[in-house]
Design a protein around this motif. Structure first.
Motif, short mmCIF file in Angstrom:
data_model
loop_
_atom_site.label_atom_id
_atom_site.label_comp_id
_atom_site.label_asym_id
_atom_site.label_seq_id
_atom_site.Cartn_x
_atom_site.Cartn_y
_atom_site.Cartn_z
N TYR A 1 13.17 59.35 -15.46
CA TYR A 1 13.48 60.47 -16.37
C TYR A 1 13.62 61.78 -15.60
N CYS A 2 14.52 62.64 -16.12
CA CYS A 2 14.67 64.00 -15.56
C CYS A 2 13.72 64.91 -16.33
N LEU A 3 12.72 65.43 -15.65
CA LEU A 3 11.73 66.28 -16.34
C LEU A 3 12.27 67.68 -16.61
N ASN A 4 13.39 68.01 -15.90
CA ASN A 4 13.93 69.38 -16.04
C ASN A 4 15.22 69.41 -16.88
N TYR A 5 15.58 68.27 -17.50
CA TYR A 5 16.84 68.26 -18.25
C TYR A 5 16.80 69.30 -19.38
N GLY A 6 17.78 70.21 -19.36
CA GLY A 6 17.89 71.19 -20.42
C GLY A 6 16.84 72.28 -20.40
N LYS A 7 16.00 72.28 -19.37
CA LYS A 7 14.95 73.32 -19.31
C LYS A 7 15.42 74.44 -18.39
N LEU A 8 16.05 75.40 -18.99
CA LEU A 8 16.67 76.47 -18.22
C LEU A 8 15.62 77.46 -17.70
N SER A 9 15.67 77.73 -16.39
CA SER A 9 14.71 78.71 -15.87
C SER A 9 15.39 80.01 -15.46
N ALA A 10 16.72 80.01 -15.40
CA ALA A 10 17.44 81.25 -15.11
C ALA A 10 18.83 81.18 -15.72
N THR B 1 17.75 75.31 -13.29
CA THR B 1 16.43 74.84 -13.74
C THR B 1 15.50 74.91 -12.53
N ALA B 2 14.24 74.67 -12.73
CA ALA B 2 13.29 74.68 -11.61
C ALA B 2 13.46 73.42 -10.76
N GLY B 3 13.10 73.54 -9.48
CA GLY B 3 13.06 72.36 -8.61
C GLY B 3 14.06 72.37 -7.48
N CYS B 4 13.76 71.57 -6.44
CA CYS B 4 14.70 71.43 -5.32
C CYS B 4 14.35 70.15 -4.54
N ASN B 5 15.38 69.54 -3.95
CA ASN B 5 15.14 68.36 -3.12
C ASN B 5 14.84 68.74 -1.66
N PHE B 6 14.93 70.04 -1.35
CA PHE B 6 14.54 70.56 -0.04
C PHE B 6 13.24 71.37 -0.21
N SER B 7 12.67 71.74 0.92
CA SER B 7 11.49 72.64 0.87
C SER B 7 11.63 73.62 2.04
N CYS B 8 12.66 74.46 1.96
CA CYS B 8 13.01 75.35 3.08
C CYS B 8 11.99 76.47 3.30
N ILE C 1 31.39 78.47 -14.90
CA ILE C 1 29.93 78.30 -14.94
C ILE C 1 29.48 77.94 -13.53
N SER C 2 28.48 78.64 -13.03
CA SER C 2 27.94 78.33 -11.70
C SER C 2 26.56 77.69 -11.86
N TYR C 3 26.39 76.61 -11.14
CA TYR C 3 25.11 75.88 -11.13
C TYR C 3 24.48 76.31 -9.81
N THR C 4 23.42 77.09 -9.86
CA THR C 4 23.05 77.90 -8.70
C THR C 4 21.56 78.26 -8.68
N TYR C 5 21.22 79.24 -7.90
CA TYR C 5 19.87 79.81 -7.73
C TYR C 5 18.86 78.84 -7.10
N THR C 6 18.67 77.66 -7.73
CA THR C 6 17.76 76.68 -7.11
C THR C 6 18.64 75.63 -6.45
N GLU C 7 18.69 74.40 -6.98
CA GLU C 7 19.56 73.39 -6.38
C GLU C 7 20.13 72.49 -7.49
N PRO C 8 21.44 72.61 -7.74
CA PRO C 8 22.03 71.81 -8.83
C PRO C 8 21.86 70.30 -8.66
N THR C 9 21.69 69.85 -7.42
CA THR C 9 21.50 68.40 -7.21
C THR C 9 20.37 67.86 -8.08
#
Ligand code: SF4
Length: 344
Positions: free
Chosen positions: A51-60, A85-92, A132-140
């Motif tokens: 499951y995607c825990l962040n589906y539809g949970k807009l953070s910005a 939404t919140a989250g990223c597959n990297f930890s830069c 529409i831009s998918y941005t700020y965190t990580e759209p992946t």
């Protein structure tokens, strides 16, 4: 606002034995037992389903100039509805938006306002943004949500833009690429070690994504955040510039961005990028044959303008994210050279 109530089962995963699953969304390919979350902390195996825990949970959600993404050659001078939404597959270590991107890992929960994809389209239409831009965190890591919005956007005549680390699986590329119009990919370094140690990822999949975007003819610009002492050697900058020219072409804009330690996640003691380093990178890019190199995060810099690659005239003038002057057909006003703009 229309609220989204149901948990969303992820599009890209495979079921294995004993309620274990493998996520196919990004090159981490996390293998998750029942109850486990992936590296991104926003995908969870619940009873053998992912499951995607962040589906539809807009953070910005913001309306930004497209130049802020940055995209300088795609729909220049327009605004783009920008979401995350919140989250990223990297930890830069260098992340400048880490509370949002790393929030789910640090705090163990996913916050956000629940908004349906069709509501996003409505907001874009109401505000007359052509993209529409998918941005700020990580759209992946919000690809399922983004994909549902992208399909509706395409139907409504809106363009879809990903601002991304490019750490995509082949499966993700195949899922979204037909709906994607433009991308800005971070090429953070040309060192596998850097990607492993300071980003929690790998270089090779990023290079593959960039090549796939080129093959699919999706407009791509590249950004490199220059971090003093980490990715600013002449050799590495040359490798990046040569890769861009060789693999995606001399007309690809390369954005060289200034790093600020103070706002970074874990590089707080690293000094800001000296202007001379940015100028050095600019010259390396130009010498490698790139027609459009830009310096970012330095307000008022001469190097944020577009200089005609044929005659050298200041063909597009910018201040920050605003265009002050440009020819409406996207050509050099002095010699008529095509400036490789995609106009709306
Ligand atoms: S998106 Fe990437 S990091 Fe997240 S669970 Fe899937 S494979 Fe793992």
């Amino acid at each position: 606002m229309i609220l989204y109530k149901k948990m969303h089962e992820c599009f890209l995963y495979k079921k294995l034995k004993n309620k274990t699953v493998v996520c196919q969304n990004c090159p981490h390919y996390c293998v998750l037992k029942n109850g486990q979350k992936g590296i991104c902390a926003v995908r969870q195996n619940i009873n053998g389903k992912l499951y995607c825990l962040n589906y539809g949970k807009l953070s910005a959600i913001e309306i930004d100039p497209i130049e802020k993404k940055p995209l300088f050659h795609f729909f220049p001078g327009t605004k783009s509805l920008s979401i995350a939404t919140a989250g990223c597959n990297f930890s830069c270590y260098s992340c400048q938006n880490w509370i949002l991107s790393q929030g789910p890992k640090i705090f163990g929960k996913v916050e956000g306002e629940k908004i349906l994809p069709k509501e996003i389209i409505k907001i874009a239409k109401e505000n007359n943004t052509p993209s529409i831009s998918y941005t700020y965190t990580e759209p992946t890591i919000f690809s399922d949500y983004a994909f549902d919005i992208m399909k509706l956007a395409k139907k409504s005549g809106l363009k879809n833009i990903w601002i991304s680390n490019g750490f995509w699986s082949k499966e993700l590329f195949e899922l979204i690429s037909s709906y994607l119009d433009a991308a800005n990919i971070d090429l953070k370094s040309f060192s596998g070690k850097f990607y492993k140690k300071y980003c929690g990822g790998n270089l090779e999949p990023v290079l593959k994504t960039i090549k796939r975007l080129k093959k699919k003819k999706i407009w791509t610009e590249i950004t490199t955040l220059i971090i003093p002492g980490f990715n600013d050697s002449k050799k590495e900058l040359k490798e990046i510039a040569n890769f861009i020219r060789r693999e995606i072409g001399s007309e690809t804009p390369w954005h060289i961005s200034r790093f600020s330690g103070e706002i970074s996640w874990k590089f707080k003691d690293v000094p800001d990028t000296p202007i001379e380093t940015l100028e050095k990178a600019y010259k390396i890019g130009k010498k490698a044959g790139l027609k459009y190199v830009y310096v970012g995060n330095v307000p008022g810099s001469e190097l944020e303008h577009t200089f005609c690659p044929r005659c050298g005239f200041k063909a597009i003038e910018r201040i920050g994210y605003s265009i002050i002057r440009r020819d409406k057909e996207g050509k050099c006003p002095a010699c008529g050279e095509n400036l490789n703009l995609i106009l709306n």
